[in-house]
Design a protein around this motif. Structure first.
Motif, short mmCIF file in Angstrom:
data_model
loop_
_atom_site.label_atom_id
_atom_site.label_comp_id
_atom_site.label_asym_id
_atom_site.label_seq_id
_atom_site.Cartn_x
_atom_site.Cartn_y
_atom_site.Cartn_z
N LEU A 139 0.84 -1.19 0.00
CA LEU A 139 0.00 0.00 0.00
C LEU A 139 0.88 1.25 0.00
O LEU A 139 0.62 2.20 -0.74
N ARG A 140 1.94 1.25 0.78
CA ARG A 140 2.87 2.38 0.80
C ARG A 140 3.53 2.56 -0.57
O ARG A 140 3.69 3.69 -1.04
N VAL A 141 3.91 1.46 -1.20
CA VAL A 141 4.54 1.54 -2.52
C VAL A 141 3.57 2.13 -3.53
O VAL A 141 3.90 3.09 -4.25
N VAL A 142 2.37 1.58 -3.58
CA VAL A 142 1.38 2.04 -4.56
C VAL A 142 0.97 3.49 -4.31
O VAL A 142 0.87 4.29 -5.24
N ALA A 143 0.78 3.86 -3.06
CA ALA A 143 0.40 5.24 -2.74
C ALA A 143 1.50 6.21 -3.15
O ALA A 143 1.22 7.30 -3.68
N THR A 144 2.74 5.82 -2.94
CA THR A 144 3.87 6.67 -3.33
C THR A 144 3.92 6.83 -4.84
O THR A 144 4.08 7.94 -5.36
N LEU A 145 3.76 5.74 -5.55
CA LEU A 145 3.79 5.80 -7.02
C LEU A 145 2.57 6.54 -7.58
O LEU A 145 2.68 7.23 -8.59
N ALA A 146 1.43 6.43 -6.91
CA ALA A 146 0.22 7.12 -7.36
C ALA A 146 0.36 8.63 -7.22
O ALA A 146 -0.32 9.39 -7.91
N ALA A 147 1.24 9.07 -6.33
CA ALA A 147 1.46 10.51 -6.15
C ALA A 147 2.23 11.12 -7.31
O ALA A 147 2.21 12.33 -7.50
N SER A 161 13.35 6.20 -9.61
CA SER A 161 14.42 5.21 -9.58
C SER A 161 14.22 4.30 -8.36
O SER A 161 13.68 4.72 -7.33
N PHE A 162 14.67 3.07 -8.51
CA PHE A 162 14.56 2.11 -7.42
C PHE A 162 15.22 2.63 -6.14
O PHE A 162 14.59 2.57 -5.08
N PRO A 163 16.46 3.15 -6.21
CA PRO A 163 17.07 3.64 -4.97
C PRO A 163 16.29 4.78 -4.32
O PRO A 163 16.19 4.87 -3.10
N ARG A 164 15.72 5.66 -5.13
CA ARG A 164 14.93 6.77 -4.59
C ARG A 164 13.68 6.25 -3.90
O ARG A 164 13.33 6.69 -2.81
N LEU A 207 12.70 6.65 -0.03
CA LEU A 207 11.44 7.29 0.36
C LEU A 207 10.64 6.41 1.32
O LEU A 207 10.02 6.91 2.26
N LEU A 208 10.66 5.11 1.06
CA LEU A 208 9.87 4.19 1.86
C LEU A 208 10.64 3.61 3.05
O LEU A 208 10.06 2.89 3.86
N ASP A 209 11.94 3.92 3.11
CA ASP A 209 12.80 3.40 4.17
C ASP A 209 12.67 1.87 4.26
O ASP A 209 12.45 1.31 5.33
N MET A 210 12.83 1.22 3.11
CA MET A 210 12.76 -0.23 3.02
C MET A 210 14.12 -0.76 2.56
O MET A 210 14.88 -0.04 1.93
N THR A 211 14.39 -2.02 2.87
CA THR A 211 15.60 -2.63 2.33
C THR A 211 15.37 -2.94 0.86
O THR A 211 14.22 -3.07 0.41
N LEU A 221 7.64 -5.26 -5.02
CA LEU A 221 7.51 -4.82 -6.41
C LEU A 221 7.22 -6.01 -7.33
O LEU A 221 6.44 -5.89 -8.27
N ARG A 222 7.84 -7.14 -7.05
CA ARG A 222 7.59 -8.33 -7.87
C ARG A 222 6.12 -8.74 -7.79
O ARG A 222 5.49 -9.05 -8.80
N ARG A 223 5.57 -8.71 -6.59
CA ARG A 223 4.15 -9.07 -6.41
C ARG A 223 3.25 -8.08 -7.15
O ARG A 223 2.29 -8.46 -7.81
#
Length: 101
Positions: free
Chosen positions: A16-24, A32-35, A39-43, A51-53
């Motif tokens: 949900l955090r990934v999709v919400a960030t990309l939806a913005a 970029s993947f590193p950015r 932003l999400l403070d994820m490994t 992302l694969r899912r």
């Protein structure tokens, strides 16, 4: 409405955090993947798994390229992903309205 109505691919807190960030991002924009990782403070491994899912569901696209000799990966929300997120937020809003009544 019940929780069953919420898209299980998006409903995971991390996805949900990934999709919400990309939806913005504006339609057609990518990050970029590193950015996105920062932003999400994820490994990197955790973000890659989510992302694969999302990619398997058709919600995100990943473009792998090179900047000079360095590999670079860019992530974007697909049109299908944007629609799924809009449906998800609509369903969640309706669910919350029902809980308040």
């Amino acid at each position: 409405m019940s929780e069953v109505d919420l898209d299980p691919v998006i409903h995971s807190a991390s996805r949900l955090r990934v999709v919400a960030t990309l939806a913005a991002l504006e339609r057609g924009d990518r990050v970029s993947f590193p950015r996105l990782r920062d932003l999400l403070d994820m490994t990197a491994g955790n973000l890659s798994t989510h992302l694969r899912r999302l990619e398997d569901a058709g919600y995100v696209t990943q473009t792998k390229t090179h900047v000079g000799r360095t590999p670079a990966t860019y992530v974007a929300l697909s049109a299908t992903g944007r629609l799924a997120f809009e449906r998800y937020t609509h369903t969640l809003t309706e669910l919350l309205k029902g809980a308040q009544e």
